[in-house]
Scaffold this motif. Structure first.
Motif, PDB file in Angstrom:
ATOM      1  N   LEU A  32       0.822  -1.212   0.000  1.00 29.20           N
ATOM      2  CA  LEU A  32       0.000   0.000   0.000  1.00 29.20           C
ATOM      3  C   LEU A  32       0.856   1.263   0.000  1.00 29.20           C
ATOM      4  CD1 LEU A  32      -2.870  -1.094   2.393  1.00 29.20           C
ATOM      5  CD2 LEU A  32      -2.987  -0.743  -0.093  1.00 29.20           C
ATOM      6  N   SER A  33       2.038   1.202   0.616  1.00 28.53           N
ATOM      7  CA  SER A  33       2.906   2.379   0.601  1.00 28.53           C
ATOM      8  C   SER A  33       3.460   2.629  -0.800  1.00 28.53           C
ATOM      9  CB  SER A  33       4.053   2.227   1.603  1.00 28.53           C
ATOM     10  OG  SER A  33       5.038   1.333   1.125  1.00 28.53           O
ATOM     11  N   VAL A  34       3.604   1.567  -1.596  1.00 25.95           N
ATOM     12  CA  VAL A  34       4.159   1.707  -2.946  1.00 25.95           C
ATOM     13  C   VAL A  34       3.086   2.081  -3.957  1.00 25.95           C
ATOM     14  CG1 VAL A  34       5.289   0.452  -4.836  1.00 25.95           C
ATOM     15  CG2 VAL A  34       6.076   0.133  -2.489  1.00 25.95           C
ATOM     16  N   ILE A  35       1.916   1.442  -3.894  1.00 26.66           N
ATOM     17  CA  ILE A  35       0.893   1.686  -4.927  1.00 26.66           C
ATOM     18  C   ILE A  35      -0.307   2.457  -4.410  1.00 26.66           C
ATOM     19  CG2 ILE A  35       1.523  -0.378  -6.217  1.00 26.66           C
ATOM     20  CD1 ILE A  35      -1.335  -1.413  -5.168  1.00 26.66           C
ATOM     21  N   GLY A  36      -0.305   2.830  -3.134  1.00 22.67           N
ATOM     22  CA  GLY A  36      -1.461   3.491  -2.547  1.00 22.67           C
ATOM     23  C   GLY A  36      -1.602   4.932  -2.992  1.00 22.67           C
ATOM     24  N   PRO A  93      12.696  17.363 -26.765  1.00 22.99           N
ATOM     25  CA  PRO A  93      12.887  16.111 -26.030  1.00 22.99           C
ATOM     26  C   PRO A  93      11.607  15.282 -26.019  1.00 22.99           C
ATOM     27  CG  PRO A  93      13.313  18.022 -24.632  1.00 22.99           C
ATOM     28  CD  PRO A  93      12.884  18.527 -25.952  1.00 22.99           C
ATOM     29  N   ARG A  94      11.788  13.979 -26.076  1.00 23.50           N
ATOM     30  CA  ARG A  94      10.648  13.052 -26.014  1.00 23.50           C
ATOM     31  C   ARG A  94      10.884  12.130 -24.831  1.00 23.50           C
ATOM     32  NH1 ARG A  94       9.476   8.003 -29.600  1.00 23.50           N
ATOM     33  NH2 ARG A  94      11.580   8.457 -30.326  1.00 23.50           N
ATOM     34  N   VAL A  95       9.852  11.997 -23.985  1.00 27.00           N
ATOM     35  CA  VAL A  95       9.927  11.130 -22.811  1.00 27.00           C
ATOM     36  C   VAL A  95       8.747  10.176 -22.865  1.00 27.00           C
ATOM     37  CG1 VAL A  95       9.889  11.034 -20.286  1.00 27.00           C
ATOM     38  CG2 VAL A  95      11.050  12.912 -21.438  1.00 27.00           C
ATOM     39  N   GLU A  96       9.040   8.902 -22.647  1.00 30.43           N
ATOM     40  CA  GLU A  96       7.999   7.881 -22.599  1.00 30.43           C
ATOM     41  C   GLU A  96       8.110   7.119 -21.287  1.00 30.43           C
ATOM     42  OE1 GLU A  96       7.511   6.849 -27.338  1.00 30.43           O
ATOM     43  OE2 GLU A  96       8.702   5.498 -26.097  1.00 30.43           O
ATOM     44  N   TYR A  97       6.986   6.537 -20.907  1.00 32.79           N
ATOM     45  CA  TYR A  97       6.939   5.745 -19.682  1.00 32.79           C
ATOM     46  C   TYR A  97       6.369   4.380 -20.018  1.00 32.79           C
ATOM     47  CZ  TYR A  97       7.810  10.050 -17.179  1.00 32.79           C
ATOM     48  OH  TYR A  97       8.385  11.204 -16.723  1.00 32.79           O
ATOM     49  N   GLU A  98       6.927   3.356 -19.353  1.00 37.23           N
ATOM     50  CA  GLU A  98       6.394   2.016 -19.482  1.00 37.23           C
ATOM     51  C   GLU A  98       6.591   1.293 -18.164  1.00 37.23           C
ATOM     52  OE1 GLU A  98       8.398  -0.196 -22.537  1.00 37.23           O
ATOM     53  OE2 GLU A  98      10.309  -0.179 -21.488  1.00 37.23           O
ATOM     54  N   LEU A  99       5.837   0.232 -17.991  1.00 36.84           N
ATOM     55  CA  LEU A  99       5.961  -0.549 -16.775  1.00 36.84           C
ATOM     56  C   LEU A  99       7.178  -1.455 -16.847  1.00 36.84           C
ATOM     57  CD1 LEU A  99       2.252  -1.605 -16.181  1.00 36.84           C
ATOM     58  CD2 LEU A  99       3.523   0.218 -15.056  1.00 36.84           C
ATOM     59  N   THR A 100       7.814  -1.643 -15.720  1.00 35.55           N
ATOM     60  CA  THR A 100       8.890  -2.616 -15.586  1.00 35.55           C
ATOM     61  C   THR A 100       8.237  -3.979 -15.342  1.00 35.55           C
ATOM     62  OG1 THR A 100       8.969  -2.361 -13.192  1.00 35.55           O
ATOM     63  CG2 THR A 100      10.385  -0.876 -14.502  1.00 35.55           C
ATOM     64  N   PRO A 101       9.000  -5.054 -15.324  1.00 33.46           N
ATOM     65  CA  PRO A 101       8.404  -6.347 -14.961  1.00 33.46           C
ATOM     66  C   PRO A 101       7.700  -6.314 -13.599  1.00 33.46           C
ATOM     67  CG  PRO A 101      10.521  -6.710 -15.997  1.00 33.46           C
ATOM     68  CD  PRO A 101      10.383  -5.208 -15.808  1.00 33.46           C
ATOM     69  N   ALA A 102       8.271  -5.592 -12.637  1.00 31.30           N
ATOM     70  CA  ALA A 102       7.598  -5.461 -11.332  1.00 31.30           C
ATOM     71  C   ALA A 102       6.278  -4.719 -11.476  1.00 31.30           C
ATOM     72  CB  ALA A 102       8.506  -4.735 -10.338  1.00 31.30           C
ATOM     73  N   ILE A 139       4.379  -4.634 -14.196  1.00 31.09           N
ATOM     74  CA  ILE A 139       3.456  -5.548 -14.886  1.00 31.09           C
ATOM     75  C   ILE A 139       2.897  -6.574 -13.910  1.00 31.09           C
ATOM     76  CG2 ILE A 139       3.322  -7.354 -16.667  1.00 31.09           C
ATOM     77  CD1 ILE A 139       5.445  -5.658 -18.221  1.00 31.09           C
ATOM     78  N   SER A 140       3.718  -6.975 -12.942  1.00 31.06           N
ATOM     79  CA  SER A 140       3.269  -7.979 -11.973  1.00 31.06           C
ATOM     80  C   SER A 140       2.153  -7.480 -11.059  1.00 31.06           C
ATOM     81  CB  SER A 140       4.446  -8.481 -11.134  1.00 31.06           C
ATOM     82  OG  SER A 140       4.834  -7.514 -10.175  1.00 31.06           O
ATOM     83  N   THR A 141       1.871  -6.175 -11.065  1.00 24.96           N
ATOM     84  CA  THR A 141       0.781  -5.643 -10.231  1.00 24.96           C
ATOM     85  C   THR A 141      -0.596  -5.909 -10.843  1.00 24.96           C
ATOM     86  OG1 THR A 141       0.780  -3.431 -11.247  1.00 24.96           O
ATOM     87  CG2 THR A 141       2.245  -3.779  -9.340  1.00 24.96           C
ATOM     88  N   GLU A 142      -0.646  -6.348 -12.101  1.00 21.90           N
ATOM     89  CA  GLU A 142      -1.934  -6.491 -12.787  1.00 21.90           C
ATOM     90  C   GLU A 142      -2.942  -7.363 -12.037  1.00 21.90           C
ATOM     91  OE1 GLU A 142      -3.863  -7.271 -17.160  1.00 21.90           O
ATOM     92  OE2 GLU A 142      -1.840  -8.022 -16.790  1.00 21.90           O
ATOM     93  N   PRO A 143      -2.606  -8.591 -11.628  1.00 18.39           N
ATOM     94  CA  PRO A 143      -3.625  -9.399 -10.937  1.00 18.39           C
ATOM     95  C   PRO A 143      -4.134  -8.724  -9.663  1.00 18.39           C
ATOM     96  CG  PRO A 143      -1.693 -10.745 -11.448  1.00 18.39           C
ATOM     97  CD  PRO A 143      -1.349  -9.325 -11.796  1.00 18.39           C
ATOM     98  N   MET A 144      -3.219  -8.095  -8.920  1.00 20.49           N
ATOM     99  CA  MET A 144      -3.613  -7.423  -7.688  1.00 20.49           C
ATOM    100  C   MET A 144      -4.539  -6.239  -7.983  1.00 20.49           C
ATOM    101  SD  MET A 144      -1.128  -5.522  -4.948  1.00 20.49           S
ATOM    102  CE  MET A 144      -0.224  -4.790  -6.288  1.00 20.49           C
ATOM    103  N   LEU A 145      -4.180  -5.426  -8.984  1.00 24.25           N
ATOM    104  CA  LEU A 145      -5.007  -4.277  -9.336  1.00 24.25           C
ATOM    105  C   LEU A 145      -6.380  -4.716  -9.826  1.00 24.25           C
ATOM    106  CD1 LEU A 145      -2.358  -2.006 -11.089  1.00 24.25           C
ATOM    107  CD2 LEU A 145      -3.373  -1.670  -8.824  1.00 24.25           C
ATOM    108  N   MET A 146      -6.426  -5.815 -10.584  1.00 23.58           N
ATOM    109  CA  MET A 146      -7.715  -6.317 -11.077  1.00 23.58           C
ATOM    110  C   MET A 146      -8.581  -6.786  -9.908  1.00 23.58           C
ATOM    111  SD  MET A 146      -7.681  -5.645 -14.223  1.00 23.58           S
ATOM    112  CE  MET A 146      -9.201  -6.436 -14.666  1.00 23.58           C
ATOM    113  N   CYS A 147      -7.982  -7.494  -8.954  1.00 24.57           N
ATOM    114  CA  CYS A 147      -8.737  -7.937  -7.769  1.00 24.57           C
ATOM    115  C   CYS A 147      -9.250  -6.746  -6.968  1.00 24.57           C
ATOM    116  CB  CYS A 147      -7.874  -8.823  -6.879  1.00 24.57           C
ATOM    117  SG  CYS A 147      -7.607 -10.471  -7.529  1.00 24.57           S
TER     118      CYS A 147
END
Length: 130
Positions: free
Chosen positions: A25-29, A86-95, A97-105
């Motif tokens: 929760l401290s990381v994704i809250g 300048p162009r800046v893009e953002y993408e998820l790291t493997p960590a 991406i691993s939040t998907e099941p938790m976020l869906m729940c």
């Protein structure tokens, strides 16, 4: 400014060190981090302005702050292209991406609870009108 030696700071550090849920929760809250993660999960790599336009109500300052925190926690990767402008893009790291099941729940649970609460409110209105 926070006192690192305060009882509150020590208690928080102990909880984060010993409780996986508190650490998570401290990381994704917060209000915006789950939305940012979910947006990147659904869209993949996004330019900064695309990401900002896709999240209604977030200020530029808040988006930058939340992206920095997610980057520091290893969930989001910032890609800077050496171009003018300048162009800046953002993408998820493997960590990230691993939040998907938790976020869906969490989303499923929240939707279910919201519907239940709305039904309770509707039922109480019917009773008070009668």
């Amino acid at each position: 400014m926070r006192k690192e030696a305060s009882t509150n700071a020590r208690n928080e550090a102990d909880i984060l060190r010993n409780c996986g849920m508190a650490y998570t929760l401290s990381v994704i809250g917060g209000r915006w981090k789950p939305t940012i993660l979910f947006t990147l999960l659904n869209n993949g790599r996004m330019r900064y302005n695309e990401l900002r336009r896709s999240i209604n109500g977030i200020s530029e300052r808040m988006l930058v702050a939340q992206l920095r925190e997610l980057e520091e926690d290893g969930l989001v990767k910032r890609i800077i292209y050496p171009e003018v402008p300048p162009r800046v893009e953002y993408e998820l790291t493997p960590a990230g991406i691993s939040t998907e099941p938790m976020l869906m729940c969490m989303s499923d649970w929240g939707n279910h609870q919201r519907i239940q609460k709305e039904r309770l409110v509707d039922t109480s209105r019917e009773i008070s009108v009668s």
